[in-house]
Scaffold this motif. Sequence first.
Motif, PDB file in Angstrom:
ATOM      1  N   MET A   1       0.817  -1.219   0.000  1.00  0.00           N
ATOM      2  CA  MET A   1       0.000   0.000   0.000  1.00  0.00           C
ATOM      3  C   MET A   1       0.844   1.260   0.000  1.00  0.00           C
ATOM      4  O   MET A   1       0.448   2.283  -0.529  1.00  0.00           O
ATOM      5  CB  MET A   1      -0.896   0.024   1.242  1.00  0.00           C
TER       6      MET A   1
ATOM      7  N   HIS B   1       3.877  -7.373  10.713  1.00  0.00           N
ATOM      8  CA  HIS B   1       2.862  -6.386  11.043  1.00  0.00           C
ATOM      9  C   HIS B   1       1.781  -6.347   9.955  1.00  0.00           C
ATOM     10  O   HIS B   1       2.097  -6.286   8.775  1.00  0.00           O
ATOM     11  CB  HIS B   1       3.570  -5.029  11.148  1.00  0.00           C
ATOM     12  N   LYS B   2       0.537  -6.398  10.373  1.00  0.00           N
ATOM     13  CA  LYS B   2      -0.627  -6.265   9.482  1.00  0.00           C
ATOM     14  C   LYS B   2      -0.946  -7.519   8.674  1.00  0.00           C
ATOM     15  O   LYS B   2      -1.888  -7.496   7.874  1.00  0.00           O
ATOM     16  CB  LYS B   2      -0.491  -5.088   8.496  1.00  0.00           C
TER      17      LYS B   2
ATOM     18  N   ASN C   1      -6.194  -9.049  11.833  1.00  0.00           N
ATOM     19  CA  ASN C   1      -6.097  -7.998  10.804  1.00  0.00           C
ATOM     20  C   ASN C   1      -7.032  -8.203   9.619  1.00  0.00           C
ATOM     21  O   ASN C   1      -7.101  -7.330   8.743  1.00  0.00           O
ATOM     22  CB  ASN C   1      -4.654  -7.904  10.289  1.00  0.00           C
TER      23      ASN C   1
ATOM     24  N   VAL D   1      -9.869  -7.460   8.915  1.00  0.00           N
ATOM     25  CA  VAL D   1     -10.988  -6.659   9.414  1.00  0.00           C
ATOM     26  C   VAL D   1     -12.195  -6.693   8.484  1.00  0.00           C
ATOM     27  O   VAL D   1     -13.317  -6.437   8.905  1.00  0.00           O
ATOM     28  CB  VAL D   1     -10.573  -5.189   9.695  1.00  0.00           C
TER      29      VAL D   1
ATOM     30  N   ARG E   1      -9.373  -6.421  21.302  1.00  0.00           N
ATOM     31  CA  ARG E   1      -8.765  -5.171  20.814  1.00  0.00           C
ATOM     32  C   ARG E   1      -9.726  -4.001  20.980  1.00  0.00           C
ATOM     33  O   ARG E   1     -10.935  -4.187  21.092  1.00  0.00           O
ATOM     34  CB  ARG E   1      -8.350  -5.320  19.356  1.00  0.00           C
ATOM     35  N   GLY E   2      -9.184  -2.788  20.966  1.00  0.00           N
ATOM     36  CA  GLY E   2      -9.993  -1.585  21.130  1.00  0.00           C
ATOM     37  C   GLY E   2     -10.229  -1.295  22.596  1.00  0.00           C
ATOM     38  O   GLY E   2     -10.399  -2.215  23.404  1.00  0.00           O
TER      39      GLY E   2
ATOM     40  N   ASN F   1     -16.331  -3.525  20.816  1.00  0.00           N
ATOM     41  CA  ASN F   1     -16.508  -3.170  19.407  1.00  0.00           C
ATOM     42  C   ASN F   1     -16.648  -4.451  18.586  1.00  0.00           C
ATOM     43  O   ASN F   1     -16.364  -5.549  19.076  1.00  0.00           O
ATOM     44  CB  ASN F   1     -15.321  -2.328  18.919  1.00  0.00           C
TER      45      ASN F   1
ATOM     46  N   LEU G   1     -14.932  -5.733  16.175  1.00  0.00           N
ATOM     47  CA  LEU G   1     -13.752  -6.562  15.918  1.00  0.00           C
ATOM     48  C   LEU G   1     -13.435  -7.443  17.118  1.00  0.00           C
ATOM     49  O   LEU G   1     -12.973  -8.579  16.977  1.00  0.00           O
ATOM     50  CB  LEU G   1     -12.546  -5.686  15.585  1.00  0.00           C
TER      51      LEU G   1
ATOM     52  N   TYR H   1      -4.097  -0.296  22.367  1.00  0.00           N
ATOM     53  CA  TYR H   1      -5.329  -1.085  22.373  1.00  0.00           C
ATOM     54  C   TYR H   1      -5.321  -2.186  21.306  1.00  0.00           C
ATOM     55  O   TYR H   1      -6.365  -2.658  20.879  1.00  0.00           O
ATOM     56  CB  TYR H   1      -6.564  -0.171  22.247  1.00  0.00           C
ATOM     57  N   LEU H   2      -4.118  -2.586  20.905  1.00  0.00           N
ATOM     58  CA  LEU H   2      -3.971  -3.713  19.978  1.00  0.00           C
ATOM     59  C   LEU H   2      -2.817  -4.615  20.395  1.00  0.00           C
ATOM     60  O   LEU H   2      -2.973  -5.831  20.481  1.00  0.00           O
ATOM     61  CB  LEU H   2      -3.741  -3.204  18.543  1.00  0.00           C
TER      62      LEU H   2
END
Lengths: 225, 225
Positions: free
Chosen positions: A13, A69-70, A100, A102, A137-138, A142, A144, A189-190
Motif C-alpha cells: 500500500m 505487522h498487518k 487484521n 478486518v 482489541r480496542g 466493538n 472486531l 489497544y492492539l
Amino acid sequence: MNPCSIPTPQQDMEGDGRWNSIHNRFLSDAKGKDADVIFIGDSILQALEHTEVWNQWFAPLHCLNFSIHKDQTQNVLGRIKNGEWDHVDPKVIVVHVGTNNVENTAEEICEGIIEIIKTIREKHPSAYIVLPSLLPRGQYPNGLRDKNSKINRLLHEKVSNINKVEMVLIDKGFVQSDGTISHHDMHDYLLPSNAACRKAFEPIYDLLQQIWSEGEPEKDLTPSE
Amino acid sequence: MNPCSIPTPQQDMEGDGRWNSIHNRFLSDAKGKDADVIFIGDSILQALEHTEVWNQWFAPLHCLNFSIHKDQTQNVLGRIKNGEWDHVDPKVIVVHVGTNNVENTAEEICEGIIEIIKTIREKHPSAYIVLPSLLPRGQYPNGLRDKNSKINRLLHEKVSNINKVEMVLIDKGFVQSDGTISHHDMHDYLLPSNAACRKAFEPIYDLLQQIWSEGEPEKDLTPSE
Ligand SMILES: [Ca+2]
C-alpha cells in the motif's frame, strides 16, 4: 471463493516494498537455521519478538519468529506456501493470525486459519501446531473484539479433535469489568505490553516446555543416565 | 487546499476506534502533568518510547510522548489544535511526522510541518521546537525514501532562520554503501531498532541537555559555585 484462504502477498500500500523485503529475508534466514520452534503470524507475534519475555523465555528455546505487522490469514498462507521455512524442521509451530482480517467474517477467517494448519501439516507432518487465541482489541467493546471471540470459539470447535494441534486461550484478563482494555496492557489497544505478554504468553511457554519433555522419548530409554 | 495542513483525525480504517482512544488518553494524561519535554509525532517516535534508549535518556528528563502509529501531519496538527497538551508547559517540543503522508508531495508535507510549528508557537511561544529529520525507509532505494530526503532539505531551508526551532539530522548512517538498509537497524525497514535509536537519537539527547544548561542562566550568575 473465500479470500482468507487464497495465498496472497500483502499489498504494498505504501510503495516501499517492505513486506516483500521481510518475506525474502525470512526465506533466506530460514536456510541453515536449526530452529526448534517457529512463530508465524501478525503484529501481535511480531511485537512479542521485541519484548523482554521473548528474550527470556522464547529465544533460548531456539525460536525463529516469522511474523509481519498487518499480516492477514491469506498473507501468512502465501508465505508458508512460498516456502518460507521449507528448510527448517521445527518441533513446534505457533500461529497467531486473523485479527487484521478486518473486512472478513469470523467464518471466513476461521477457514483461512484451518487452511494454514492443513498447509503446515502437509509440510511438517510431525510438528505440533500451537494456536494462541486471538486477543481482544480496542479500548471499548466493538465489532472486531466480538469477531475475534467468535473466531476463537469456532476455531476451538474445529481443532479440538485434531491430533497435535493445541489451541491455548491467552485472551483472558485483558477486558476489565467495565468492558474496557487498559493502556497498561495494550498501549495502542492492539499490541500487548511487555507485562501483558508475560501474562498472556506464559501458557504458551508452559506448553512448549511440556512438549519438550514429552517429545524426547530417547531420554526415557536411558534410565541409567 | 493542502490536505497535509488541514487538522484531521486519523481515519478509523479498522473500526475499533483506537486512534480516538489514544488521543483522548493523551488529552487526559496531559492534565496535571509537569512535562519538560513533549515528543509528538508518528510511528518512529512511538516506537522510540518502547526502547531502552527512551528509559535511559528521555524518561528521566520528564518527557511525555504523544505519538501515534501511522499519524500524518494533518493528524498531529488536529491533535495539537484539539488541545492535547494545552495544560502542559513544556520547555521543548520534539516533532517527527511526515513519513506516513505517502500520498502527498514533499512540498505539501513540508507545509504541513510548518503549520504544526506555527500552531505550537502560538500555544507555547517560549518553547524550543526540535525537528529530527525524517528517516529513510525501505530495504532498497524507493520513492518514499527520496521524498523524505527532499522534505528534510525543504524543511531545513524553511526553518533555519526561525528562532528556537532546531532541525537535527538523525537520518545518516542508515543507508549502507550498496543503497540498502539493514534489518539490524530497522527490522521492518521503517522503525529503528534499539541500537539504531541509540545512534539516531543521541544528537537529540545532546541538544536537550544543551537547552537545559542554557535554559538555566541563573547558574551562570554564580561563578563561585
Ligand atoms: Ca488437539
